[in-house]
Write a protein that holds these residues in place. Structure first.
Motif, short mmCIF file in Angstrom:
data_model
loop_
_atom_site.label_atom_id
_atom_site.label_comp_id
_atom_site.label_asym_id
_atom_site.label_seq_id
_atom_site.Cartn_x
_atom_site.Cartn_y
_atom_site.Cartn_z
N ARG A 222 1.35 40.20 26.92
CA ARG A 222 0.15 40.80 27.50
C ARG A 222 0.02 42.26 27.09
O ARG A 222 -1.08 42.74 26.80
CB ARG A 222 0.19 40.69 29.02
N ARG B 20 -1.47 42.52 23.68
CA ARG B 20 -2.92 42.32 23.69
C ARG B 20 -3.63 43.58 24.16
O ARG B 20 -4.64 44.00 23.60
CB ARG B 20 -3.30 41.14 24.60
N ASP B 21 -3.10 44.19 25.23
CA ASP B 21 -3.72 45.41 25.75
C ASP B 21 -3.64 46.55 24.74
O ASP B 21 -4.58 47.32 24.57
CB ASP B 21 -3.03 45.83 27.05
#
Length: 226
Positions: free
Chosen positions: A118, A121-122
């Motif tokens: 995650r 992705r950020d």
């Protein structure tokens, strides 16, 4: 390059257990056995922190709050305390996840992997180099410069600045900024956003009195105007 995991627990056997499991997966592992040592290791820029709750001196909740002033990486609590209240306290302190001891290695490694995925992705969205005249924002290096002068921002100050800079001319309510930066479960209110924006403006102004890219939208919050 291998991701770095910081393990913080006063029980050395548990630290060794987690360290071996993570090193087998190719992670770089840093180990701390108390709060002060953990804070010193933040300079090594870990990608994720695994944090026990019950430790002598500074407990896990206090340490988590202190880490959040310096770093925005995921924080995973691991604790024998299993009540709903304990989980809520962990999230409110700034944690992202809570795993109850004893836990299985497969679940532990999967949660680490999920948080790092995650984060990637950020970062893909925020790892941009933005330039507004003499003001340069390095999303990947998390640095801000005005000409040749580096502007020293805390982790949350940088996150606020980057959020606004990535959405020029979009007005953000203070409550929206607070939820995005501190998280939905944070124990505080949007007034802290105002204080952080004041500090950002002061630091930018100290480097260049003419630099004021954050505009106040009266009755709403803030927007980027550069």
């Amino acid at each position: 390059m291998a991701e770095t995991v910081l393990l913080v627990d006063d029980e050395r056997e548990i630290v060794a257990f987690m360290r071996d499991a993570l090193e087998d997966e190719g992670y770089r592992v840093l180990c701390a056995y108390g709060g002060e040592q953990a804070l010193e290791l933040l300079s090594r820029k870990p990608d994720v922190v695994v944090l026990d709750v019950m430790m002598p001196g500074m407990d896990g909740y206090e340490l988590c709050a202190a880490i959040r002033e310096e770093a925005s990486c995921p924080i995973l609590f691991v604790s024998a305390r299993r009540s709903e209240e304990d989980r809520v306290l962990g999230l409110m302190a700034g944690g992202d996840d809570y795993l109850v001891k004893p836990f299985g290695l497969r679940e532990f490694k999967t949660r680490i992997y999920a948080h790092l995925r995650r984060e990637k992705r950020d970062r893909a969205a925020s790892d941009r180099f933005l330039r507004f005249g003499r003001l340069a924002i390095d999303g990947k290096g998390r640095e801000v410069r005005l000409g040749e002068t580096e502007v020293p921002l805390t982790a949350r100050e940088f996150d606020i600045l980057l959020l606004l800079a990535l959405h020029p001319s979009q007005a953000f309510a203070r409550e929206d900024i607070y939820e995005r930066i501190w998280g939905l479960e944070a124990d505080g209110d949007s007034a802290t956003v105002t204080e952080h924006v004041k500090k950002i403006r002061a630091k930018l102004s100290a480097a260049d009195a003419a630099c004021n890219p954050i505009a106040t939208v009266w009755g709403v919050g803030y927007k980027w105007q550069a």
